[in-house]
Write an enzyme that holds these catalytic residues in place. Structure first.
Site, mmCIF file in Angstrom:
data_model
loop_
_atom_site.group_PDB
_atom_site.id
_atom_site.type_symbol
_atom_site.label_atom_id
_atom_site.label_comp_id
_atom_site.label_asym_id
_atom_site.label_seq_id
_atom_site.Cartn_x
_atom_site.Cartn_y
_atom_site.Cartn_z
ATOM 1 N N ARG A 21 16.846 44.653 9.368
ATOM 2 C CA ARG A 21 17.732 44.298 7.795
ATOM 3 C C ARG A 21 15.934 43.907 7.376
ATOM 4 O O ARG A 21 15.948 44.232 5.542
ATOM 5 C CB ARG A 21 18.091 42.440 7.923
ATOM 6 C CG ARG A 21 19.628 43.423 7.954
ATOM 7 C CD ARG A 21 20.517 41.101 7.576
ATOM 8 N NE ARG A 21 19.985 40.730 8.844
ATOM 9 C CZ ARG A 21 21.380 40.246 9.677
ATOM 10 N NH1 ARG A 21 22.543 40.845 10.004
ATOM 11 N NH2 ARG A 21 20.678 39.298 10.395
ATOM 12 N N SER A 38 25.640 42.400 23.648
ATOM 13 C CA SER A 38 25.726 40.984 23.053
ATOM 14 C C SER A 38 27.388 40.868 23.437
ATOM 15 O O SER A 38 27.763 41.028 22.166
ATOM 16 C CB SER A 38 25.556 40.894 21.332
ATOM 17 O OG SER A 38 25.800 40.601 20.386
ATOM 18 N N CYS A 42 30.529 32.467 26.059
ATOM 19 C CA CYS A 42 30.699 31.320 26.647
ATOM 20 C C CYS A 42 32.153 31.000 26.547
ATOM 21 O O CYS A 42 32.900 30.754 26.730
ATOM 22 C CB CYS A 42 30.413 30.498 25.042
ATOM 23 S SG CYS A 42 28.814 30.333 25.106
ATOM 24 N N THR A 272 4.162 34.131 22.687
ATOM 25 C CA THR A 272 3.611 33.945 24.037
ATOM 26 C C THR A 272 1.795 34.075 23.984
ATOM 27 O O THR A 272 1.133 34.244 22.384
ATOM 28 C CB THR A 272 4.093 35.030 24.817
ATOM 29 O OG1 THR A 272 2.857 36.106 24.038
ATOM 30 C CG2 THR A 272 5.027 35.237 25.023
ATOM 31 N N TYR A 278 6.154 38.438 21.993
ATOM 32 C CA TYR A 278 6.995 36.574 21.186
ATOM 33 C C TYR A 278 8.025 37.042 22.618
ATOM 34 O O TYR A 278 8.244 37.702 22.828
ATOM 35 C CB TYR A 278 8.157 37.363 19.964
ATOM 36 C CG TYR A 278 6.932 37.228 19.055
ATOM 37 C CD1 TYR A 278 6.515 36.355 17.543
ATOM 38 C CD2 TYR A 278 6.631 38.522 18.558
ATOM 39 C CE1 TYR A 278 5.846 36.386 17.215
ATOM 40 C CE2 TYR A 278 5.269 39.144 17.485
ATOM 41 C CZ TYR A 278 5.247 37.299 16.602
ATOM 42 O OH TYR A 278 4.425 37.118 16.180
ATOM 43 N N ASP A 282 16.813 31.889 26.704
ATOM 44 C CA ASP A 282 17.131 30.657 28.122
ATOM 45 C C ASP A 282 15.855 31.007 28.547
ATOM 46 O O ASP A 282 15.730 30.556 29.701
ATOM 47 C CB ASP A 282 18.571 31.101 28.552
ATOM 48 C CG ASP A 282 19.522 30.962 28.351
ATOM 49 O OD1 ASP A 282 19.819 30.176 26.414
ATOM 50 O OD2 ASP A 282 20.552 31.475 28.508
ATOM 51 N N TYR A 425 37.570 10.843 3.871
ATOM 52 C CA TYR A 425 38.461 10.951 4.216
ATOM 53 C C TYR A 425 39.769 11.048 3.263
ATOM 54 O O TYR A 425 39.713 11.019 2.592
ATOM 55 C CB TYR A 425 38.378 8.557 3.834
ATOM 56 C CG TYR A 425 39.433 8.470 4.583
ATOM 57 C CD1 TYR A 425 40.199 8.264 5.614
ATOM 58 C CD2 TYR A 425 39.302 7.242 3.263
ATOM 59 C CE1 TYR A 425 41.543 7.411 5.437
ATOM 60 C CE2 TYR A 425 40.680 6.733 2.999
ATOM 61 C CZ TYR A 425 41.862 6.252 4.418
ATOM 62 O OH TYR A 425 42.384 5.591 4.722
#
Lengths: 551, 551
Positions: A21, A38, A42, A272, A278, A282, A425
């Protein structure tokens, strides 16, 4: 600009899309060792359990999609074997053909992720012993489950481990959890995991705490897990979920710096020590947002944002990563546990002063049907009131309160700000005094000195054992109370000062802390040396659960 | 200290309880005109509908409870008729006996609330025409509904009005809503109410916008509502829900200052111009937290907190009220609409510069079953990015995002902070890129100039009508598109620059804005004068709904 990205799951794919992009002209090559890019990490446990019925739902995007939409050169089954920083090129191995080749770069982003630890014990590679990281793993595990598994052993009671346990139980598998620590969900403070442990036990799961496997054997009907205690668990399926290790070998071999737990060291720009390289996700060491200390926090959200930030910096935009709070959540059957910021044990380890409060509200107005109970624990600086961490466990609405408190920590808010929060609320959604407001009121009052609080763990630590004063109704008291507590209902207290023992400190308590607070105020103003038991009887029960999972 | 409190519901009861906790010695007298104290206002519609089955659930606390627990002198059915500020006493009328008497005070807290407006039109007091404020009102309405009502007319489409409508429909009553404005839920921006309007219509509710009642008549089979348009609506039940007016007569008569809309003026300590008299709750004028302007915002949460703050100040603690954000939420059948901070129309009225973005995410990961759609609108300062307001409409998870954004506004965060928020992610609860992150990304990109955005309302305002470029798939285009739009799918765009018309500005759009953003980036970098349509086709549909409720 020629940008190479190593790893195509969360951080790598985000970096690649962002890079495109930012620049239509750049050459962008994405290398992924596996066949997929990708995918929904999870979601893997829920595919095994069947909640996610179709495998293709786990595919967030495909190499083809990345090629057509983002004009990316995506190379799957391609292992990056070495980085030559001087020549600014990498060596790639095409796993299908075995061919090796070099690719040069202007900038390189490393997003190799983290690999599940496989403890070095006998039999750790037997058929039926698995780790879970990617789609290939999940295919193997699901296949075995589909073939029929009666018993499973989950080694490790972390987030993904317990998600797997839930899904095994839903598949009708008798499941045993073996956890080295004396609690499940180690990032949480132990007492906050009690409701989850109770739920597991209620669902028929055997939970063995403080125990570890020291070997796996092929038995007659399947596998046997040998525990250090000597116990032997027959099973057909073992999952090793004892943590992950950053995949930093490539970086180490290239002379890049890593932290003590193996995470690639980066600066706030995710760079780095080599300015052209870079690293994200994880595999890196991050800064803990609360403590400022280096930490290893494998989470999908931060990985995605880091990918974006690294791409920004590659293309000359100065973009900083602010650190990781460790906001995390897990659903276990109908219970949810979530946390953000520092835990109490992390604060203790860091030797940082803190106080804590517990509240036990319902997730929406109690007068509207369906209100579910939760416990919310708030950790804060005892002087400034700055929010340091929060944990919650319960049913619906736990996620909302932790998200609200995650923003409070991000913004540097104090418990006094929590008192003033104006949250939505209506009776189906919350309360006029939201659980977060309530936690703020209790914590604010504590700092202001309105109600001295004694934490359960502190009772018995003092030479002067206090009088425990149960200010609930006689019926509540009869249904269960702290041993040796004296019962004077709060509504009678003003007329029964004579019945309150003199000469010893008093710790008042009720069910959740609210009547205990009023009792504390009443007795304080009458001159008694009194404090309120933090979080009341419900918190006491979290600390001293009515079961022993080792039995 | 002798403290008198006028009004015993939200603000008054909170002030009284807080006052007692601060001082066991004070004389505290609570006067309430009605028979009840502290009832669950916000639950009243659900008692009529039956979701709240027992009336006693609506009783938050009783006078007896306040007496025994907080040692309060609670006097219900007691109307405070006058304040003599010089003599520091009030005149009270006991409504049961008619007896009048005086009570002196050191400090006085006014919490009289606000009364529903009853438009001065013929027949406004006919049997069957009601307003809803308290338990006596709800008893009357429920009795009539229980006796059998076929048709009901709700005059006013505010929050409580629509809650009543839902409950009438659940009771099998054919319901018509008459609203003077050209939208329902007037505090929201109109386009954000479209999904709620669609839901009402789908549930069989007749919604008449831009219309008002000019009289009520007793007809043969019940009542008739006469509209200004001449239309006549036969009905057996009319509820007037056209707003509330602060009950400030007592204050005005005593020479205290009120604002133009009748709210009692207070300083940040909630003190009136008489330093011995405080005022809280729906009766006061507050400071709008975002604009700083005076405002009238009747909400339960702020009323409760104000009661607490006033009591603090009475007892010498300096406690400030920071203003009201107007965080509000309403459930209408299975839809939720919520907002916090400034609306777009409020910003327009205040002549304050703003930009806006819309995102249309699901409330949790799309790959996990049960993901529900929402639309989130974010309003922010075009220069600094400071968050000014947010609105959301959809299913589950709307409340969470608005609460998160309410905290962002409280903390003065910017859209750049939203990009970095670390919220809880597991597939049942959220996404690795949460809707709030997504809104931050879009807004941040807009401010950084990455993707110029054109809002739907601006198209056609310029002399140079733009080319609308639909970058979705041909199938999506065929299923519905903006009139005159040209279709070039984003994945083909790089190879079809020749098909893009030259010489006119281009507005690209997709379904929600994401592919439109990529298309904008591609075309920008190729030198086209392009912008992205804010929020894509889904936002276009909110602005130009496919139905006319007046038909």
């Amino acid at each position: 600009m020629k940008l190479l990205i190593v790893g195509g799951v969360a951080g790598g794919a985000s970096a690649a899309a962002r890079a495109r992009r930012l620049s239509e002209d750049a050459d962008i090559i994405l290398f992924e060792r596996g066949p997929d890019v990708s995918f929904a990490n999870c979601g893997l446990p829920y595919y095994i359990g069947g909640a996610i019925a179709e495998r293709e739902k786990l595919i967030v995007t495909t190499p083809e999609r990345l090629r057509s939409r983002f004009k990316l050169d995506v190379r799957t089954r391609s292992s990056v074997e070495a980085i030559d920083r001087t020549a600014k090129k990498i060596r790639v191995r095409d796993l299908a053909s075995g061919r090796e080749y070099e690719e040069s770069y202007d900038k390189l982003i490393l997003a190799p992720g983290a690999a599940p630890l496989r403890p070095l014990i006998p039999g750790n590679d037997l058929p039926g012993v698995y780790t879970l990281r990617n789609l290939e793993d999940v295919d193997r595990i699901k296949k075995r489950v589909d073939q029929g598994v009666k018993q499973a052993v989950m080694v490790g009671a972390g987030f993904i481990g317990l998600e797997l346990v839930e899904n095994f139980v839903k598949r009708g598998i008798a499941t045993t959890v073996v956890e080295l620590q004396d609690q499940i969900l180690p990032p949480f403070d132990k007492e906050m995991t009690t409701p989850i442990l109770e739920t597991l036990i209620a669902k028929g799961v055997t939970v063995l705490l403080g125990q570890s496997a020291d070997g796996f054997e092929q038995g007659s009907g399947g596998l046997v897990v040998r525990l250090k205690s000597g116990q032997r668990l027959p099973t057909q399926l073992v999952i090793l979920g004892v943590g992950v290790r950053p995949e930093s070998k490539l970086a180490v071999d290239a002379g890049l710096e890593v932290g003590p737990r193996g995470g690639i060291r980066v600066n706030e720009f995710l760079q780095t020590r080599d300015p052209d390289i870079y690293a994200v996700g994880d595999a890196i060491e991050v800064k803990d947002f609360v403590s400022g200390d280096p930490a290893q926090v494998p989470l999908a959200g931060p990985a995605n944002r880091q990918g974006r930030i690294a791409a920004d910096n590659v293309f000359g935009r100065s973009s900083r990563y602010r650190g990781t709070q460790g906001t995390a959540i897990v659903g276990v059957f109908d219970r949810t546990a979530a946390m953000t910021g520092a835990s109490e044990k992390a604060l203790r380890r860091a030797n940082r002063p803190w106080r804590k409060v517990y509240v036990h509200p319902t997730h929406h107005a109690g007068y509207y049907p369906g209100a579910e109970a939760m416990t919310l624990k708030l950790l804060f600086d005892p002087t400034t009131g700055k929010v340091l961490g929060a944990q919650a466990v319960g049913g619906a609405g736990v996620d909302k309160r932790i998200d609200v408190l995650a923003v409070a920590i991000q913004a540097g808010l104090t418990v006094f700000d929590l008192e003033e929060m104006e949250l939505a609320y209506a009776p189906q959604y919350g309360s006029a005094k939201d659980p977060v407001n309530m936690a703020g009121f209790v914590a604010g009052g504590l700092i202001r000195g309105d109600h001295p609080q004694t934490d359960w763990e502190a009772i018995g630590l003092t030479a002067d054992k206090p009088i425990l004063l149960d200010v609930r109704t006689p019926l509540e008291y009869a249904n269960g109370h702290i041993p040796d507590a004296l019962n004077i209902p709060v509504d009678e207290l003003r007329n029964r000062f004579a019945d309150v023992p003199k000469g010893r400190p008093i710790v008042a308590y009720c069910q959740v802390g609210q009547r205990g607070y009023l009792a504390t105020r009443i007795l304080m103003q009458a001159g008694f040396p009194v404090s309120n038991l933090g979080g009341g009887y419900k918190t006491y029960l979290l600390h001293t659960p009515n079961f022993n999972p080792k039995d």
